[in-house]
Design a protein around this motif. Sequence first.
Motif, PDB file in Angstrom:
ATOM      1  N   VAL A 250       3.370  13.805  14.307  1.00 23.22           N
ATOM      2  CA  VAL A 250       2.244  12.920  14.627  1.00 23.22           C
ATOM      3  C   VAL A 250       0.983  13.395  13.906  1.00 23.22           C
ATOM      4  N   GLY A 251       0.907  14.702  13.666  1.00 24.72           N
ATOM      5  CA  GLY A 251      -0.218  15.223  12.893  1.00 24.72           C
ATOM      6  C   GLY A 251      -0.180  14.722  11.463  1.00 24.72           C
ATOM      7  N   GLU A 252       1.016  14.683  10.888  1.00 29.95           N
ATOM      8  CA  GLU A 252       1.171  14.180   9.527  1.00 29.95           C
ATOM      9  C   GLU A 252       0.879  12.676   9.476  1.00 29.95           C
ATOM     10  N   ALA A 253       1.327  11.956  10.503  1.00 23.22           N
ATOM     11  CA  ALA A 253       1.050  10.527  10.559  1.00 23.22           C
ATOM     12  C   ALA A 253      -0.459  10.278  10.581  1.00 23.22           C
ATOM     13  N   HIS A 254      -1.162  11.070  11.355  1.00 26.35           N
ATOM     14  CA  HIS A 254      -2.619  10.940  11.446  1.00 26.35           C
ATOM     15  C   HIS A 254      -3.274  11.260  10.107  1.00 26.35           C
ATOM     16  N   ARG A 255      -2.788  12.303   9.458  1.00 26.50           N
ATOM     17  CA  ARG A 255      -3.367  12.707   8.174  1.00 26.50           C
ATOM     18  C   ARG A 255      -3.205  11.604   7.130  1.00 26.50           C
ATOM     19  N   VAL A 256      -2.005  11.030   7.061  1.00 24.87           N
ATOM     20  CA  VAL A 256      -1.737  10.010   6.043  1.00 24.87           C
ATOM     21  C   VAL A 256      -2.493   8.719   6.330  1.00 24.87           C
ATOM     22  N   LEU A 257      -2.452   8.280   7.576  1.00 24.68           N
ATOM     23  CA  LEU A 257      -3.002   6.964   7.897  1.00 24.68           C
ATOM     24  C   LEU A 257      -4.523   6.928   8.001  1.00 24.68           C
ATOM     25  N   THR A 258      -5.144   8.078   8.118  1.00 23.98           N
ATOM     26  CA  THR A 258      -6.618   8.085   8.182  1.00 23.98           C
ATOM     27  C   THR A 258      -7.260   8.411   6.839  1.00 23.98           C
ATOM     28  N   ASN A 259      -6.422   8.634   5.834  1.00 19.99           N
ATOM     29  CA  ASN A 259      -6.916   8.886   4.479  1.00 19.99           C
ATOM     30  C   ASN A 259      -6.578   7.659   3.636  1.00 19.99           C
ATOM     31  N   ALA A 260      -7.582   6.954   3.182  1.00 15.29           N
ATOM     32  CA  ALA A 260      -7.364   5.688   2.475  1.00 15.29           C
ATOM     33  C   ALA A 260      -6.419   5.828   1.282  1.00 15.29           C
ATOM     34  N   THR A 261      -6.596   6.886   0.506  1.00 23.31           N
ATOM     35  CA  THR A 261      -5.754   7.097  -0.671  1.00 23.31           C
ATOM     36  C   THR A 261      -4.308   7.379  -0.274  1.00 23.31           C
ATOM     37  N   GLU A 262      -4.135   8.292   0.675  1.00 29.84           N
ATOM     38  CA  GLU A 262      -2.797   8.646   1.127  1.00 29.84           C
ATOM     39  C   GLU A 262      -2.101   7.461   1.787  1.00 29.84           C
ATOM     40  N   ARG A 263      -2.858   6.688   2.530  1.00 26.43           N
ATOM     41  CA  ARG A 263      -2.277   5.525   3.200  1.00 26.43           C
ATOM     42  C   ARG A 263      -1.805   4.492   2.189  1.00 26.43           C
ATOM     43  N   ALA A 264      -2.597   4.285   1.157  1.00 20.92           N
ATOM     44  CA  ALA A 264      -2.215   3.326   0.114  1.00 20.92           C
ATOM     45  C   ALA A 264      -0.944   3.770  -0.605  1.00 20.92           C
ATOM     46  N   LYS A 265      -0.851   5.050  -0.911  1.00 19.05           N
ATOM     47  CA  LYS A 265       0.348   5.584  -1.567  1.00 19.05           C
ATOM     48  C   LYS A 265       1.561   5.421  -0.661  1.00 19.05           C
ATOM     49  N   TRP A 266       1.376   5.712   0.618  1.00 18.67           N
ATOM     50  CA  TRP A 266       2.474   5.615   1.586  1.00 18.67           C
ATOM     51  C   TRP A 266       2.931   4.163   1.736  1.00 18.67           C
ATOM     52  N   GLU A 267       1.984   3.244   1.847  1.00 18.51           N
ATOM     53  CA  GLU A 267       2.335   1.827   1.988  1.00 18.51           C
ATOM     54  C   GLU A 267       3.021   1.310   0.730  1.00 18.51           C
ATOM     55  N   GLY A 268       2.630   1.832  -0.437  1.00 17.04           N
ATOM     56  CA  GLY A 268       3.280   1.436  -1.677  1.00 17.04           C
ATOM     57  C   GLY A 268       4.730   1.882  -1.711  1.00 17.04           C
ATOM     58  N   ALA A 269       4.967   3.125  -1.272  1.00 12.70           N
ATOM     59  CA  ALA A 269       6.340   3.649  -1.232  1.00 12.70           C
ATOM     60  C   ALA A 269       7.182   2.863  -0.238  1.00 12.70           C
ATOM     61  N   LYS A 270       6.590   2.509   0.858  1.00 12.04           N
ATOM     62  CA  LYS A 270       7.302   1.737   1.874  1.00 12.04           C
ATOM     63  C   LYS A 270       7.661   0.353   1.345  1.00 12.04           C
ATOM     64  N   ALA A 271       6.726  -0.290   0.632  1.00 15.53           N
ATOM     65  CA  ALA A 271       6.974  -1.616   0.072  1.00 15.53           C
ATOM     66  C   ALA A 271       8.090  -1.576  -0.975  1.00 15.53           C
ATOM     67  N   ARG A 272       8.094  -0.529  -1.815  1.00  6.19           N
ATOM     68  CA  ARG A 272       9.148  -0.395  -2.830  1.00  6.19           C
ATOM     69  C   ARG A 272      10.516  -0.222  -2.173  1.00  6.19           C
ATOM     70  N   ALA A 273      10.553   0.584  -1.123  1.00  6.65           N
ATOM     71  CA  ALA A 273      11.818   0.799  -0.418  1.00  6.65           C
ATOM     72  C   ALA A 273      12.293  -0.500   0.230  1.00  6.65           C
ATOM     73  N   ASP A 274      11.359  -1.282   0.745  1.00  7.47           N
ATOM     74  CA  ASP A 274      11.718  -2.571   1.352  1.00  7.47           C
ATOM     75  C   ASP A 274      12.349  -3.489   0.302  1.00  7.47           C
ATOM     76  N   ARG A 275      11.753  -3.517  -0.877  1.00  8.05           N
ATOM     77  CA  ARG A 275      12.297  -4.377  -1.946  1.00  8.05           C
ATOM     78  C   ARG A 275      13.687  -3.910  -2.356  1.00  8.05           C
ATOM     79  N   GLN A 276      13.854  -2.604  -2.481  1.00 15.31           N
ATOM     80  CA  GLN A 276      15.156  -2.077  -2.886  1.00 15.31           C
ATOM     81  C   GLN A 276      16.215  -2.362  -1.829  1.00 15.31           C
ATOM     82  N   ASP A 277      15.808  -2.296  -0.563  1.00 11.22           N
ATOM     83  CA  ASP A 277      16.751  -2.627   0.509  1.00 11.22           C
ATOM     84  C   ASP A 277      17.165  -4.091   0.428  1.00 11.22           C
ATOM     85  N   SER A 278      16.199  -4.933   0.067  1.00 15.70           N
ATOM     86  CA  SER A 278      16.494  -6.369  -0.002  1.00 15.70           C
ATOM     87  C   SER A 278      17.450  -6.696  -1.142  1.00 15.70           C
TER      88      SER A 278
END
Length: 323
Positions: A250-278
């Motif tokens: 939960v500490g890592e989740a807080h670190r990533v989601l409260t940092n705009a840059t880190e959150r954007a990178k994380w959301e990008g990775a998540k979106a790519r994985a979603d596309r690959q799953d599709s």
Amino acid sequence: MVPTFRAAMEKKRGAEETKEGDEAKHASDKEEGDDDADGDDKIKELAAVPDPEGLLTLLDKASKISRCKEDGRGAFFQGKHQDALGMYTEALIKSAGAPMLEGLFLSNICACEQALGKYADALSSAGTAVAIVPTFVKAHSRLATLYTELDMLTDAVAAYRTMLELPLERSEETQVRSKLATVIARIKNNRPVNWYKLLGVEASAGATDIKKAYRQHALVHHPDKAGRGGVSADVAMARAEMSSKLFKQVGEAHRVLTNATERAKWEGAKARADRQDSYATSGSYTSTRSYASTPSSHAGAGSRYDRYASHWSDLYDDEDEAY
């Protein structure tokens, strides 16, 4: 039966303290006749066992736990998950020192928490149940399910592989192997952990909501506080161990989601994985929830008190738990 036996035992002790106690008891029994002969036989049988008071305590405890279990089950299927959670938690506390019962109620608590969207709490309960009862298949299934739904895929693989070491039915083993293969395939897409789901926040959550959720989780899952609440020492120790891991997550989740840059990178990775799953074969990935809801039977341990102690072992029967 228990109140009747207790009354009979108290009456017997009172009679022994007087010179005419035996005669009074005999006269009383004679007046009552044979209306409750079967009950009298059971009372005599109970009185003959070693430590009858200990047995009474056991039966009283089993009766209370059984009521909590049935009330919790009823509340769950009525969609009253928070009420069910409270009843199962009470049952867990009353079951202190009985590992199989503790594992059962932790697993049911996990189901309530998952239904409420409290994924971190559910993960803690499932992990604790597995630690308390390593052979409890349903608890392992819930844990693997949660890891998969949270995209903690490496942990999910480990959980499914552990399940394959348990004595499974052939159909169960087939399902586990299928889900294991699916999770392994998804790992190749470099899917990141679903921090939104772990913290219980929406994708649109702002920094304020994320910090609030983090503080709540950090308080609940701090290793020094995880074992509170009247649970047994074994449950407290297992929860603390699981919370050590969750606290970091939960500490890592807080670190990533409260940092705009880190959150954007994380959301990008998540979106790519979603596309690959599709792009994968349609239907190759399905929720493991169906396996997690597969009923399993856990018969109670034997007892030297035979059928009277079976009232306790009945609580281990999980055939009717369909969640």
